[in-house]
Design a protein around this motif. Structure first.
Motif, PDB file in Angstrom:
ATOM      1  N   ASP A   1     -37.956 -59.833 -53.679  1.00  0.00           N
ATOM      2  CA  ASP A   1     -37.671 -59.532 -52.341  1.00  0.00           C
ATOM      3  C   ASP A   1     -36.521 -58.482 -52.280  1.00  0.00           C
ATOM      4  O   ASP A   1     -35.762 -58.512 -51.520  1.00  0.00           O
ATOM      5  N   LEU A   2     -36.423 -57.518 -53.366  1.00  0.00           N
ATOM      6  CA  LEU A   2     -35.287 -56.441 -53.008  1.00  0.00           C
ATOM      7  C   LEU A   2     -36.136 -55.199 -52.474  1.00  0.00           C
ATOM      8  O   LEU A   2     -37.020 -54.772 -52.782  1.00  0.00           O
ATOM      9  N   GLU A   3     -35.280 -54.510 -51.606  1.00  0.00           N
ATOM     10  CA  GLU A   3     -35.461 -53.532 -50.744  1.00  0.00           C
ATOM     11  C   GLU A   3     -34.491 -52.460 -50.854  1.00  0.00           C
ATOM     12  O   GLU A   3     -33.357 -53.009 -50.815  1.00  0.00           O
TER      13      GLU A   3
END
Length: 98
Positions: free
Chosen positions: A78-80
């Motif tokens: 869940d890295l943006e």
């Protein structure tokens, strides 16, 4: 140096030395003190470097195991990317494509 001039001055007054003798001795004394000061500075530098060498040897002899390294895997879910939606253009600069 001051005591040499004082003593020399007294000897000149008493007639045991000439003013030239006192000045010559004072000059020789100053010529001797310069190299002695250089030797003292060199000895101090050597002592400082030896102390640093001892510290480096102590670090190199320490146990190289890292006991605080976590075991397992690191999850990067869940890295943006943090990109600004709108940045005002600076005057005089062209907008780059992309």
């Amino acid at each position: 140096s001051g005591s040499v001039l004082l003593y020399g001055g007294l000897e000149v007054i008493e007639g045991n030395l000439t003013l030239g003798d006192v000045m010559m001795f004072s000059t020789y004394l100053l010529m001797l003190l310069g190299p002695l000061e250089s030797l003292v500075d060199a000895a101090s530098s050597v002592q400082t470097n030896l102390a640093g060498l001892e510290r480096i040897q102590t670090l190199l002899e320490e146990d190289r195991e890292h006991h605080d390294v976590p075991e397992g895997e690191i999850a990067l879910d869940d890295l943006e990317p943090a990109v600004e939606e709108h940045r005002p253009r600076r005057e005089g600069h062209e907008e780059l494509p992309g």
